[in-house]
Design a protein around this motif. Structure first.
Motif, PDB file in Angstrom:
ATOM      1  N   TYR A   1     -25.398 -60.954 -23.008  1.00 20.14           N
ATOM      2  CA  TYR A   1     -25.586 -60.426 -21.655  1.00 20.14           C
ATOM      3  C   TYR A   1     -26.982 -60.756 -21.134  1.00 20.14           C
ATOM      4  N   GLU A   2     -27.993 -60.594 -21.968  1.00 20.24           N
ATOM      5  CA  GLU A   2     -29.364 -60.873 -21.539  1.00 20.24           C
ATOM      6  C   GLU A   2     -29.549 -62.345 -21.199  1.00 20.24           C
ATOM      7  N   ALA A   3     -28.982 -63.227 -22.010  1.00 23.50           N
ATOM      8  CA  ALA A   3     -29.122 -64.663 -21.766  1.00 23.50           C
ATOM      9  C   ALA A   3     -28.365 -65.098 -20.517  1.00 23.50           C
TER      10      ALA A   3
ATOM     11  N   VAL B   1     -17.900 -62.445 -24.300  1.00 26.29           N
ATOM     12  CA  VAL B   1     -18.231 -61.098 -24.764  1.00 26.29           C
ATOM     13  C   VAL B   1     -16.992 -60.228 -24.882  1.00 26.29           C
ATOM     14  N   ASP B   2     -16.137 -60.285 -23.855  1.00 24.15           N
ATOM     15  CA  ASP B   2     -14.966 -59.410 -23.838  1.00 24.15           C
ATOM     16  C   ASP B   2     -13.742 -60.021 -24.494  1.00 24.15           C
ATOM     17  N   GLY B   3     -13.804 -61.314 -24.819  1.00 26.75           N
ATOM     18  CA  GLY B   3     -12.738 -61.947 -25.579  1.00 26.75           C
ATOM     19  C   GLY B   3     -11.483 -62.310 -24.794  1.00 26.75           C
ATOM     20  N   LEU B   4     -11.568 -62.425 -23.474  1.00 25.01           N
ATOM     21  CA  LEU B   4     -10.403 -62.818 -22.691  1.00 25.01           C
ATOM     22  C   LEU B   4     -10.211 -64.327 -22.749  1.00 25.01           C
ATOM     23  N   THR B   5      -8.987 -64.769 -22.505  1.00 24.80           N
ATOM     24  CA  THR B   5      -8.744 -66.202 -22.362  1.00 24.80           C
ATOM     25  C   THR B   5      -9.233 -66.623 -20.982  1.00 24.80           C
ATOM     26  N   VAL B   6      -9.293 -67.922 -20.757  1.00 28.50           N
ATOM     27  CA  VAL B   6      -9.718 -68.423 -19.451  1.00 28.50           C
ATOM     28  C   VAL B   6      -8.745 -67.936 -18.380  1.00 28.50           C
ATOM     29  N   THR B   7      -7.458 -67.976 -18.684  1.00 30.04           N
ATOM     30  CA  THR B   7      -6.439 -67.532 -17.726  1.00 30.04           C
ATOM     31  C   THR B   7      -6.592 -66.043 -17.424  1.00 30.04           C
ATOM     32  N   GLU B   8      -6.802 -65.236 -18.453  1.00 32.52           N
ATOM     33  CA  GLU B   8      -6.983 -63.794 -18.249  1.00 32.52           C
ATOM     34  C   GLU B   8      -8.252 -63.503 -17.449  1.00 32.52           C
ATOM     35  N   ALA B   9      -9.324 -64.219 -17.771  1.00 35.39           N
ATOM     36  CA  ALA B   9     -10.584 -64.025 -17.045  1.00 35.39           C
ATOM     37  C   ALA B   9     -10.424 -64.421 -15.580  1.00 35.39           C
ATOM     38  N   ALA B  10      -9.699 -65.508 -15.335  1.00 34.48           N
ATOM     39  CA  ALA B  10      -9.457 -65.943 -13.954  1.00 34.48           C
ATOM     40  C   ALA B  10      -8.705 -64.856 -13.190  1.00 34.48           C
TER      41      ALA B  10
ATOM     42  N   ASP C   1     -26.628 -51.769 -33.329  1.00 33.15           N
ATOM     43  CA  ASP C   1     -26.836 -52.970 -34.142  1.00 33.15           C
ATOM     44  C   ASP C   1     -25.600 -53.871 -34.131  1.00 33.15           C
ATOM     45  N   ALA C   2     -24.425 -53.260 -34.243  1.00 30.71           N
ATOM     46  CA  ALA C   2     -23.184 -54.036 -34.262  1.00 30.71           C
ATOM     47  C   ALA C   2     -22.961 -54.780 -32.952  1.00 30.71           C
ATOM     48  N   GLU C   3     -23.455 -54.244 -31.867  1.00 33.29           N
ATOM     49  CA  GLU C   3     -23.262 -54.864 -30.560  1.00 33.29           C
ATOM     50  C   GLU C   3     -24.438 -55.738 -30.138  1.00 33.29           C
ATOM     51  N   SER C   4     -25.368 -56.022 -31.043  1.00 31.72           N
ATOM     52  CA  SER C   4     -26.561 -56.786 -30.662  1.00 31.72           C
ATOM     53  C   SER C   4     -26.224 -58.193 -30.187  1.00 31.72           C
TER      54      SER C   4
END
Length: 190
Positions: free
Chosen positions: A125-127, A144-153, A116-119
């Motif tokens: 993810y589904e969208a 979802v994972d909370g990274l910054t744009v720089t970290e995600a890059a 429930d907490a992760e709904s």
């Protein structure tokens, strides 16, 4: 009875040679396999696998090294040994699973709370599933994972500028699919 040994390489391309080879050795191979396995279905499958393996490796047969049947028994031995190893691995895996305890009511309640907490994340993810892989991966890392744009890059091995461009282009498409998460997409930590 048996023909003198000859090169077997032709059984992979000559159906008549293969049929003759098969007829000449099927009984012996069937007996060889039956001495090593108990299940009739497994014996039939392994006998067929022996001949398939023989076709694939026929080019390795050398008459000077021994008879066709001796070579074929070597192939059969490898096929049967591989089956025994596979069955042993399966048996060990089943044994490991069978030894686990069942979930009690408390465990189930904790798992339901976690689910429930992760709904919100699951809905995201589904969208995002319909988006192209590169854009979806970037959005998952950010929203979802909370990274910054720089970290995600960095996680994706792309330049931060490329990530920002992809994020900008994706926002329009995602806003329609995720109206409640628009605010999360509009705000990207740097």
């Amino acid at each position: 009875m048996a023909k003198p040994d000859s090169g077997l390489a032709c059984i992979s391309s000559d159906t008549a040679a293969l049929e003759e080879f098969y007829r000449r050795h099927i009984e012996a191979v069937g007996r060889f396999v039956a001495r090593r396995v108990r299940d009739p279905h497994t014996a039939a499958d392994l006998t067929a696998e022996v001949f398939l393996a023989a076709i694939d490796s026929a080019h390795t047969y050398r008459p000077s090294a021994g008879s066709e049947l001796g070579w074929l028994y070597g192939v059969a031995r490898n096929v049967v040994a591989a089956e025994h190893r596979r069955a042993e691995r399966e048996s060990r895996a089943v044994g490991r699973i069978a030894g686990r305890r069942l979930l009690d009511a408390e465990d189930i309640a904790r798992l339901e709370e976690r689910i429930d907490a992760e709904s919100a994340g699951r809905h995201t993810y589904e969208a995002l599933a319909g988006l192209p892989e590169g854009i979806r991966a970037l959005l998952e890392l950010i929203t979802v994972d909370g990274l910054t744009v720089t970290e995600a890059a960095a996680a994706l091995g792309i330049r931060p500028v490329t990530a920002r461009v992809r994020l900008h282009r994706a926002r329009k498409a995602v806003r329609a699919a995720l109206p409640t998460y628009s605010a999360a997409l509009a705000y990207s930590k740097e």
